[in-house]
Design a protein around this motif. Structure first.
Motif, mmCIF file in Angstrom:
data_model
loop_
_atom_site.group_PDB
_atom_site.id
_atom_site.type_symbol
_atom_site.label_atom_id
_atom_site.label_comp_id
_atom_site.label_asym_id
_atom_site.label_seq_id
_atom_site.Cartn_x
_atom_site.Cartn_y
_atom_site.Cartn_z
ATOM 1 N N PHE A 261 2.697 -4.849 9.022
ATOM 2 C CA PHE A 261 3.240 -4.063 8.770
ATOM 3 C C PHE A 261 5.018 -4.310 8.381
ATOM 4 O O PHE A 261 4.952 -5.808 9.262
ATOM 5 C CB PHE A 261 3.824 -2.377 8.492
ATOM 6 C CG PHE A 261 3.790 -2.552 10.096
ATOM 7 C CD1 PHE A 261 5.325 -2.732 11.078
ATOM 8 C CD2 PHE A 261 3.004 -2.499 11.306
ATOM 9 C CE1 PHE A 261 5.556 -2.681 12.434
ATOM 10 C CE2 PHE A 261 3.354 -2.637 12.811
ATOM 11 C CZ PHE A 261 4.460 -2.718 13.044
ATOM 12 N N ARG B 46 3.594 -0.520 4.545
ATOM 13 C CA ARG B 46 2.479 -1.002 4.515
ATOM 14 C C ARG B 46 1.239 -1.908 3.336
ATOM 15 O O ARG B 46 2.484 -2.041 2.673
ATOM 16 C CB ARG B 46 1.890 0.310 4.950
ATOM 17 C CG ARG B 46 2.302 1.235 6.122
ATOM 18 C CD ARG B 46 1.651 2.315 6.026
ATOM 19 N NE ARG B 46 1.642 3.068 7.643
ATOM 20 C CZ ARG B 46 1.862 3.281 8.409
ATOM 21 N NH1 ARG B 46 0.930 2.135 8.753
ATOM 22 N NH2 ARG B 46 1.963 4.383 8.942
ATOM 23 N N ASN C 216 -4.701 -5.996 9.921
ATOM 24 C CA ASN C 216 -3.563 -4.527 10.083
ATOM 25 C C ASN C 216 -2.060 -5.548 10.037
ATOM 26 O O ASN C 216 -1.932 -5.951 10.817
ATOM 27 C CB ASN C 216 -3.776 -3.546 10.248
ATOM 28 C CG ASN C 216 -4.484 -2.606 9.530
ATOM 29 O OD1 ASN C 216 -4.753 -3.253 8.346
ATOM 30 N ND2 ASN C 216 -5.285 -1.938 10.371
ATOM 31 N N LYS D 259 0.413 -1.287 -0.150
ATOM 32 C CA LYS D 259 0.326 0.257 -0.130
ATOM 33 C C LYS D 259 1.030 1.222 -0.015
ATOM 34 O O LYS D 259 0.888 2.586 -0.944
ATOM 35 C CB LYS D 259 -0.832 -0.563 1.568
ATOM 36 C CG LYS D 259 -1.893 0.649 1.237
ATOM 37 C CD LYS D 259 -2.827 0.643 2.250
ATOM 38 C CE LYS D 259 -2.554 0.609 3.676
ATOM 39 N NZ LYS D 259 -3.893 -0.192 4.370
ATOM 40 N N THR E 97 5.326 2.700 1.406
ATOM 41 C CA THR E 97 6.615 2.931 1.994
ATOM 42 C C THR E 97 6.981 4.033 1.781
ATOM 43 O O THR E 97 6.769 4.945 1.893
ATOM 44 C CB THR E 97 7.291 2.000 0.747
ATOM 45 O OG1 THR E 97 7.290 2.875 -0.421
ATOM 46 C CG2 THR E 97 7.474 0.381 -0.028
ATOM 47 N N TYR F 195 8.935 -3.902 8.608
ATOM 48 C CA TYR F 195 9.884 -3.270 9.024
ATOM 49 C C TYR F 195 11.423 -3.388 8.835
ATOM 50 O O TYR F 195 12.024 -4.110 9.703
ATOM 51 C CB TYR F 195 9.932 -1.889 10.436
ATOM 52 C CG TYR F 195 11.036 -1.238 10.788
ATOM 53 C CD1 TYR F 195 11.240 -0.327 9.848
ATOM 54 C CD2 TYR F 195 11.917 -1.695 11.459
ATOM 55 C CE1 TYR F 195 11.879 0.999 9.585
ATOM 56 C CE2 TYR F 195 13.395 -0.433 12.193
ATOM 57 C CZ TYR F 195 12.435 0.617 10.709
ATOM 58 O OH TYR F 195 14.013 1.872 11.053
ATOM 59 N N SER G 161 1.601 -8.243 12.996
ATOM 60 C CA SER G 161 0.596 -7.289 12.175
ATOM 61 C C SER G 161 -0.068 -7.909 12.970
ATOM 62 O O SER G 161 -0.512 -8.267 14.556
ATOM 63 C CB SER G 161 -0.161 -9.054 11.309
ATOM 64 O OG SER G 161 0.024 -10.065 11.782
ATOM 65 N N ASP H 71 -4.500 4.378 10.019
ATOM 66 C CA ASP H 71 -3.501 4.210 9.294
ATOM 67 C C ASP H 71 -2.405 2.355 9.886
ATOM 68 O O ASP H 71 -2.272 1.559 9.259
ATOM 69 C CB ASP H 71 -2.322 4.115 9.151
ATOM 70 C CG ASP H 71 -2.186 5.959 7.832
ATOM 71 O OD1 ASP H 71 -4.027 5.732 7.777
ATOM 72 O OD2 ASP H 71 -1.480 6.960 8.310
ATOM 73 N N SER H 72 -2.577 2.355 11.175
ATOM 74 C CA SER H 72 -1.965 0.678 11.851
ATOM 75 C C SER H 72 -2.455 0.443 12.469
ATOM 76 O O SER H 72 -1.916 -0.302 13.062
ATOM 77 C CB SER H 72 -0.637 1.087 12.359
ATOM 78 O OG SER H 72 0.128 2.134 11.114
#
Length: 303
Positions: free
Chosen positions: A199, A242, A197, A7, A9, A201, A264, A34-35
């Motif tokens: 992401f 993301r 959700n 979605k 970076t 890293y 997540s 968003d997160s």
């Protein structure tokens, strides 16, 4: 099975917190949706003790959970409930602040002066905002690691992954928190919760995630598992990725391999009233927390 497209970076941004700790903020203090359920992620690493040794002196938390993961060095911690301890390299502390806690975290470098760790904040749902505070301190030796035939390693801090369950339990958002290391030029498909959700890293090496519009890493052109890899000249270090919806993530490591957190959690989808380390659902609850801080009733009796 559905691959999750990327979605967005972006790079973690340098900032300063505590009594003068230099760190990089991966995300935080933006749009909490968003997160959701995660609120903030900081990457604190430095080889200069002057950039971290003043640490994070006494400060309050309410309504959230803080997750501290130490890779290098140590973090001494203490709190208003009388708990004291040291997080060593590889260890994790999952603190549920709940109704309120005052604590401090003081980093110390290893023999070479190196300090590296992460702190993630997870929101608590309204029904658990005022729960009794608790700690889960997990030694590095107690965190299981799965090693695949291609050399890919996954440390499982919480949640289930590749048939292994992490030691942290009883977490509101039912999260999955993984530390994944991949050897060079390797492609893996990683399962994730469809409804969470998610992401990644990247904090070492480089990686390309499926459908990334701006792939993360350095330039490498190689046929890997039938897929042409063309990663542009970008540093994979300190890059947040993301993901959109789906139940699998495709990732290919760069020529120096890749290491990244994969996190997540199921969104809470509740209103957020946020002031620094205190996160409630309404402005009135936030104001009450500040009154509690001012009049000495922030710490609730433990029953």
């Amino acid at each position: 099975m559905t691959f999750r497209p990327v979605k967005s970076t972006h790079m973690a941004q340098p900032t300063m917190e505590g009594a003068g700790v230099h760190l990089h903020r991966v995300f935080g203090f933006g749009d909490p949706s968003d997160s959701d359920p995660f609120l903030l992620l900081d990457d604190f690493r430095n080889d200069d003790p002057q950039a971290y040794e003043k640490g994070f002196p006494w400060h309050p938390h309410r309504g959230i959970e803080t997750i501290t993961y130490v890779l290098e060095g140590e973090v001494d911690h203490g709190d208003s409930l009388g708990n004291r301890g040291t997080l060593g390299a590889g260890s994790v502390q999952w603190m549920t602040a709940g109704s309120g806690i005052l604590h401090q975290e003081m980093p110390r470098g290893n023999a070479a002066g190196q300090m590296h760790g992460f702190q993630l904040w997870a929101n608590l749902p309204s029904a658990q905002k005022m729960t009794t505070p608790r700690y889960q301190d997990i030694a590095g030796s107690d965190i299981p690691e799965v090693i695949e035939d291609d050399g890919t390693r996954a440390r499982v801090i919480t949640g289930s992954f590749w048939g292994v369950r992490g030691p942290v339990d009883g977490i509101a958002a039912e999260p999955q928190y993984l530390d994944i290391s991949m050897p060079p030029n390797t492609r893996r498909v990683l399962p994730v919760d469809t409804y969470a959700n998610t992401f990644a890293y990247v904090f070492a090496g480089a990686a390309r995630f499926r459908d990334a519009s701006a792939p993360v890493g350095v330039r490498v052109e190689k046929e890997v598992a039938g897929e042409e890899i063309n990663i542009r000249d970008m540093s994979g270090n300190r890059t947040l990725v993301r993901f959109d919806t789906g139940d699998e993530i495709s990732v290919t490591s760069g020529p120096e391999g890749a290491r990244f957190l994969l996190v997540s959690g199921r969104p809470i989808e509740e209103p957020v009233a946020w002031h620094g380390p205190i996160v409630m659902n309404t402005r009135a609850e936030l104001q009450q927390a500040m009154r509690d801080l001012n009049n000495g009733t922030f710490i609730k009796p433990v029953h």
